[in-house]
Design a protein around this motif. Structure first.
Motif, mmCIF file in Angstrom:
data_model
loop_
_atom_site.group_PDB
_atom_site.id
_atom_site.type_symbol
_atom_site.label_atom_id
_atom_site.label_comp_id
_atom_site.label_asym_id
_atom_site.label_seq_id
_atom_site.Cartn_x
_atom_site.Cartn_y
_atom_site.Cartn_z
ATOM 1 N N ASP A 396 10.770 -102.892 58.802
ATOM 2 C CA ASP A 396 11.994 -102.953 58.012
ATOM 3 C C ASP A 396 12.455 -101.571 57.563
ATOM 4 O O ASP A 396 13.646 -101.345 57.361
ATOM 5 C CB ASP A 396 11.799 -103.848 56.787
ATOM 6 C CG ASP A 396 11.630 -105.315 57.175
ATOM 7 O OD1 ASP A 396 12.001 -105.667 58.309
ATOM 8 O OD2 ASP A 396 11.110 -106.086 56.349
ATOM 9 N N ASP A 397 11.488 -100.652 57.381
ATOM 10 C CA ASP A 397 11.850 -99.293 56.957
ATOM 11 C C ASP A 397 11.911 -98.309 58.115
ATOM 12 O O ASP A 397 11.765 -97.102 57.941
ATOM 13 C CB ASP A 397 10.859 -98.792 55.898
ATOM 14 C CG ASP A 397 9.429 -98.723 56.436
ATOM 15 O OD1 ASP A 397 9.186 -99.213 57.569
ATOM 16 O OD2 ASP A 397 8.556 -98.192 55.720
ATOM 17 N N TRP A 398 12.111 -98.832 59.303
ATOM 18 C CA TRP A 398 12.191 -98.002 60.511
ATOM 19 C C TRP A 398 13.233 -96.905 60.334
ATOM 20 O O TRP A 398 14.344 -97.158 59.868
ATOM 21 C CB TRP A 398 12.551 -98.892 61.688
ATOM 22 C CG TRP A 398 12.658 -98.214 63.017
ATOM 23 C CD1 TRP A 398 11.768 -97.367 63.577
ATOM 24 C CD2 TRP A 398 13.725 -98.388 63.959
ATOM 25 N NE1 TRP A 398 12.206 -96.980 64.818
ATOM 26 C CE2 TRP A 398 13.406 -97.588 65.083
ATOM 27 C CE3 TRP A 398 14.900 -99.127 63.969
ATOM 28 C CZ2 TRP A 398 14.225 -97.514 66.195
ATOM 29 C CZ3 TRP A 398 15.720 -99.063 65.075
ATOM 30 C CH2 TRP A 398 15.386 -98.261 66.173
ATOM 31 N N SER A 399 12.866 -95.689 60.690
ATOM 32 C CA SER A 399 13.740 -94.523 60.471
ATOM 33 C C SER A 399 13.892 -93.721 61.758
ATOM 34 O O SER A 399 13.343 -92.620 61.898
ATOM 35 C CB SER A 399 13.164 -93.630 59.368
ATOM 36 O OG SER A 399 12.992 -94.358 58.181
ATOM 37 N N PRO A 400 14.620 -94.242 62.729
ATOM 38 C CA PRO A 400 14.771 -93.512 64.001
ATOM 39 C C PRO A 400 15.644 -92.274 63.840
ATOM 40 O O PRO A 400 16.558 -92.234 63.024
ATOM 41 C CB PRO A 400 15.461 -94.536 64.903
ATOM 42 C CG PRO A 400 16.257 -95.379 63.957
ATOM 43 C CD PRO A 400 15.410 -95.477 62.709
ATOM 44 N N THR A 401 15.314 -91.256 64.637
ATOM 45 C CA THR A 401 16.110 -90.029 64.683
ATOM 46 C C THR A 401 16.815 -89.944 66.028
ATOM 47 O O THR A 401 16.177 -90.089 67.072
ATOM 48 C CB THR A 401 15.225 -88.792 64.482
ATOM 49 O OG1 THR A 401 14.670 -88.821 63.170
ATOM 50 C CG2 THR A 401 16.041 -87.513 64.649
ATOM 51 N N ILE A 402 18.122 -89.702 65.994
ATOM 52 C CA ILE A 402 18.898 -89.482 67.210
ATOM 53 C C ILE A 402 19.360 -88.038 67.201
ATOM 54 O O ILE A 402 20.101 -87.617 66.308
ATOM 55 C CB ILE A 402 20.097 -90.436 67.290
ATOM 56 C CG1 ILE A 402 19.595 -91.886 67.317
ATOM 57 C CG2 ILE A 402 20.949 -90.136 68.524
ATOM 58 C CD1 ILE A 402 20.696 -92.918 67.312
ATOM 59 N N ALA A 403 18.881 -87.260 68.166
ATOM 60 C CA ALA A 403 19.179 -85.832 68.230
ATOM 61 C C ALA A 403 20.369 -85.583 69.144
ATOM 62 O O ALA A 403 20.525 -86.247 70.177
ATOM 63 C CB ALA A 403 17.962 -85.058 68.733
ATOM 64 N N ALA A 404 21.193 -84.615 68.758
ATOM 65 C CA ALA A 404 22.407 -84.329 69.529
ATOM 66 C C ALA A 404 22.855 -82.908 69.260
ATOM 67 O O ALA A 404 22.526 -82.325 68.229
ATOM 68 C CB ALA A 404 23.517 -85.312 69.156
ATOM 69 N N PRO A 405 23.649 -82.335 70.172
ATOM 70 C CA PRO A 405 24.295 -81.043 69.898
ATOM 71 C C PRO A 405 25.431 -81.223 68.904
ATOM 72 O O PRO A 405 25.878 -82.344 68.641
ATOM 73 C CB PRO A 405 24.797 -80.593 71.272
ATOM 74 C CG PRO A 405 25.001 -81.869 72.020
ATOM 75 C CD PRO A 405 23.968 -82.828 71.527
ATOM 76 N N GLY A 406 25.911 -80.119 68.381
ATOM 77 C CA GLY A 406 26.919 -80.179 67.327
ATOM 78 C C GLY A 406 28.336 -80.270 67.838
ATOM 79 O O GLY A 406 29.199 -79.515 67.397
ATOM 80 N N ASP A 407 28.613 -81.176 68.761
ATOM 81 C CA ASP A 407 29.976 -81.376 69.242
ATOM 82 C C ASP A 407 30.289 -82.862 69.177
ATOM 83 O O ASP A 407 29.834 -83.557 68.266
ATOM 84 C CB ASP A 407 30.164 -80.774 70.639
ATOM 85 C CG ASP A 407 29.189 -81.337 71.669
ATOM 86 O OD1 ASP A 407 28.521 -82.350 71.384
ATOM 87 O OD2 ASP A 407 29.098 -80.773 72.775
ATOM 88 N N HIS A 408 31.057 -83.389 70.110
ATOM 89 C CA HIS A 408 31.415 -84.801 70.111
ATOM 90 C C HIS A 408 30.192 -85.698 70.158
ATOM 91 O O HIS A 408 30.212 -86.813 69.638
ATOM 92 C CB HIS A 408 32.344 -85.110 71.295
ATOM 93 C CG HIS A 408 31.927 -84.473 72.579
ATOM 94 N ND1 HIS A 408 31.129 -85.093 73.499
ATOM 95 C CD2 HIS A 408 32.178 -83.227 73.089
ATOM 96 C CE1 HIS A 408 30.924 -84.296 74.528
ATOM 97 N NE2 HIS A 408 31.548 -83.148 74.312
ATOM 98 N N ARG A 409 29.098 -85.221 70.754
ATOM 99 C CA ARG A 409 27.892 -86.040 70.814
ATOM 100 C C ARG A 409 27.202 -86.128 69.465
ATOM 101 O O ARG A 409 26.578 -87.125 69.137
ATOM 102 C CB ARG A 409 26.967 -85.511 71.905
ATOM 103 C CG ARG A 409 27.505 -85.842 73.280
ATOM 104 C CD ARG A 409 26.951 -84.950 74.344
ATOM 105 N NE ARG A 409 27.333 -83.564 74.121
ATOM 106 C CZ ARG A 409 27.104 -82.601 74.994
ATOM 107 N NH1 ARG A 409 26.505 -82.879 76.130
ATOM 108 N NH2 ARG A 409 27.480 -81.367 74.736
ATOM 109 N N GLY A 410 27.341 -85.084 68.662
ATOM 110 C CA GLY A 410 26.871 -85.179 67.289
ATOM 111 C C GLY A 410 27.643 -86.233 66.515
ATOM 112 O O GLY A 410 27.080 -86.985 65.705
ATOM 113 N N ASP A 411 28.950 -86.329 66.765
ATOM 114 C CA ASP A 411 29.763 -87.368 66.137
ATOM 115 C C ASP A 411 29.311 -88.760 66.579
ATOM 116 O O ASP A 411 29.287 -89.705 65.788
ATOM 117 C CB ASP A 411 31.235 -87.180 66.492
ATOM 118 C CG ASP A 411 31.813 -85.883 65.946
ATOM 119 O OD1 ASP A 411 31.224 -85.326 65.003
ATOM 120 O OD2 ASP A 411 32.838 -85.419 66.473
#
Length: 568
Positions: A396-411
């Motif tokens: 229930d407290d799952w905390s996934p991280t999604i990594a991205a560059p700082g452009d449209h993919r960061g959005d």
């Protein structure tokens, strides 16, 4: 031909380096044939997605050719060049935009993604069950140093990737030998059939053997290249500009109108847009989505767009010790948000959503049923199903991280995380990283912990053959090189990818790729996201400019479908 990960092959040192190569139909050049609405909205005020073919231009010819031949042009690139101008070793698209005007290819791209002979007289003769290619080249072609281009130079070019340990070697390592039969006949032998060969691999820029005999020669050649192309190296200031002059002795037609073209760069989007609106540059690359409507509505500016073979993807950590190693967790994440809504609302002027792990322009030569696959297999926005799939599969407290560059993919990463918060996973977070750090943490990380990443967003640009995507992004041999999903796959998954690249028969390759791509859509080691278009904006005085699908081909000041000139 080189494939590009976010604009270059593996080497992405700073946050400004985005996507490439980018690379559908190319646009031609005069009045807009009608458009959907440059602000990305339809008549009901809802977001819509631009069709690049609505921005096709007619050809333009000058009334005064002598005046046109006095034209000069400045082109502002969107990212810094690596300043590597030797085609054998260069691995960034922005240096390639320059050197593609200095060199001629054995074959070159037409207005789309088809190869046509250039230095070669015709398509090759094929022998030995698809492992021997015989090329005839034109007589009388001269390099800029006055030497004739011969079969020996072509053979040298083919072999140099292996002999000089090029970063691009993997794209040519199936070559067993290349030799000159006589001055105008070349024989290339492959170790095994290679499916992409005639579709893209033989599009190589021919370099003069005499200018590259020693390591010192090659070092000099890298920043003072000598080719046989329509432009000659003229002036260069490291990290500032490159100026090329017209080759008045060019061997082929058409000869360029432009007397001179200078390449500069400006990585700041707002500043670049300001430059073109103020007339401080003649053309810019990469029109930001939010500025499309403003530039389209400016009477002094033209916008240009072409579909490209770029492929953005959301890729998961599929290792057994990661929660996303469970395909239901991957499916749950993909059902938690709408990719189509993101593209329509954030990128509708400059991108299109994907249905499969190849871009639509690549599929033009293959005919996979992408619409059918989208309806039957692509995960649509369904928060209830997302909750059902994730409930019990993660804590229930799952905390996934999604990594991205700082452009449209960061959005996009932020959008996904927001939707996960809405279904109860408030610990989910988006992590925006510079490219070097992002690649070290994901793609180059051969033994990540589950905490390093659950998913990442990156891009790839290939070309007209699925191998550029399937092998580099999904084959197990490329873990730590081009991808880090660690997807084990079905018993035949990796074997089918490897076998498909070693077959010459396209129907047989089709059958193998069909199974591989359907498995990707069903098991989701990565989710196809969207294809980013190639865009440019030019002053109204710039005539006969056309966007090409391959980002490294832009701008293309002279070709069979355009010859740029300045109308003062």
């Amino acid at each position: 031909m080189t494939v590009y990960i976010d604009g270059m092959v593996r080497k992405l040192p700073d946050v400004s380096r985005r996507y490439v190569l980018a690379t559908g139909t190319a646009v031609s050049a005069t009045a807009i044939a009608g458009c959907i609405g440059g602000n990305g909205e339809d008549e009901n005020g809802e977001e819509d997605i631009i069709d690049p073919t609505d921005y096709d231009y007619d050809r333009e010819e000058p009334d005064d050719e002598d005046a046109a031949r006095e034209s000069t042009m400045e082109y502002t690139q969107e990212l810094e060049r690596d300043e590597d101008f030797d085609p054998i070793h260069s691995n960034d698209a922005y240096s390639a935009q320059v050197y593609n005007l200095v060199f001629d290819g054995l074959y070159e791209w037409d207005a789309g993604l088809d190869l046509e002979p250039k230095v070669a007289v015709d398509m090759p003769d094929v022998e030995r069950d698809g492992t021997r290619y015989l090329y005839e080249i034109h007589e009388g072609i001269e390099f800029h140093n006055g030497e004739e281009l011969t079969a020996s130079d072509v053979a040298h070019t083919f072999m140099a990737y292996q002999e000089e340990d090029s970063v691009n070697e993997a794209q040519y390592d199936m070559i067993e030998d290349a030799e000159a039969i006589d001055d105008y006949q070349v024989q290339v032998d492959l170790e095994h059939p290679y499916g992409p060969w005639e579709l893209q691999t033989m599009a190589i820029s021919i370099v003069p053997e005499s200018e590259r005999e020693s390591e010192d020669d090659r070092e000099e050649f890298n920043t003072n290249p000598v080719g046989s192309g329509p432009f000659v190296w003229s002036d260069f200031e490291f990290n500032e500009y490159v100026t090329l002059e017209r080759n008045d002795d060019y061997w082929d037609d058409p000869e360029p109108y432009l007397q001179e073209i200078t390449f500069v760069d400006n990585v700041d989007e707002a500043s670049r847009v300001g430059e073109i609106r103020a007339g401080d540059t003649d053309a810019i690359a990469d029109v930001p989505n939010d500025d499309w409507g403003e530039l389209e509505g400016d009477d002094d500016v033209r916008v240009h767009i072409s579909e490209s073979p770029s492929y953005m993807h959301l890729t998961f950590n599929c290792r057994d010790d990661a929660p996303t190693g469970d395909p239901d967790v991957r499916r749950g994440i993909c059902h938690a948000f709408s990719m189509t809504d993101f593209v329509e609302s954030r990128l509708g002027n400059v991108a299109q959503p994907l249905s499969a792990p190849i871009p639509p322009i690549t599929n033009d030569q293959w005919g996979f049923p992408l619409d059918e696959w989208h309806d039957e297999h692509y995960p649509e926005y369904d928060p209830d199903q997302a909750e059902e799939l994730l409930d019990g599969a993660v804590d229930d407290d799952w905390s996934p991280t999604i990594a991205a560059p700082g452009d449209h993919r960061g959005d996009l990463a932020e959008r996904i995380v927001t939707r996960l918060h809405e279904i109860g996973y408030e610990g989910a977070q988006a992590e925006t990283l510079d490219f070097g750090t992002l690649l070290d943490q994901t793609v180059y990380n051969e033994d990540p912990s589950p905490d390093d990443f659950q998913a990442y967003l990156l891009g790839w640009t290939g070309g007209p053959d699925p191998d550029a995507y399937m092998y580099n992004l999904y084959h197990e041999s490329q873990v730590g090189v081009n991808q880090a999903h660690f997807y084990e796959g079905s018993d035949s998954f990796h074997d089918d990818i490897a076998e498909a690249r070693e077959l010459a028969d396209q129907d047989e390759r089709y059958d193998l790729y069909e199974g591989v791509m359907l498995e990707i859509l069903e098991e989701l080691p990565s989710l196809p996201a969207y294809s980013f278009h190639n865009t440019m904006a030019s002053g109204e005085h710039v005539r006969d400019l056309h966007a090409h699908p391959m980002v490294q081909q832009n701008p293309r000041p002279v070709s069979e479908y355009g010859n740029v000139w300045i109308d003062d």
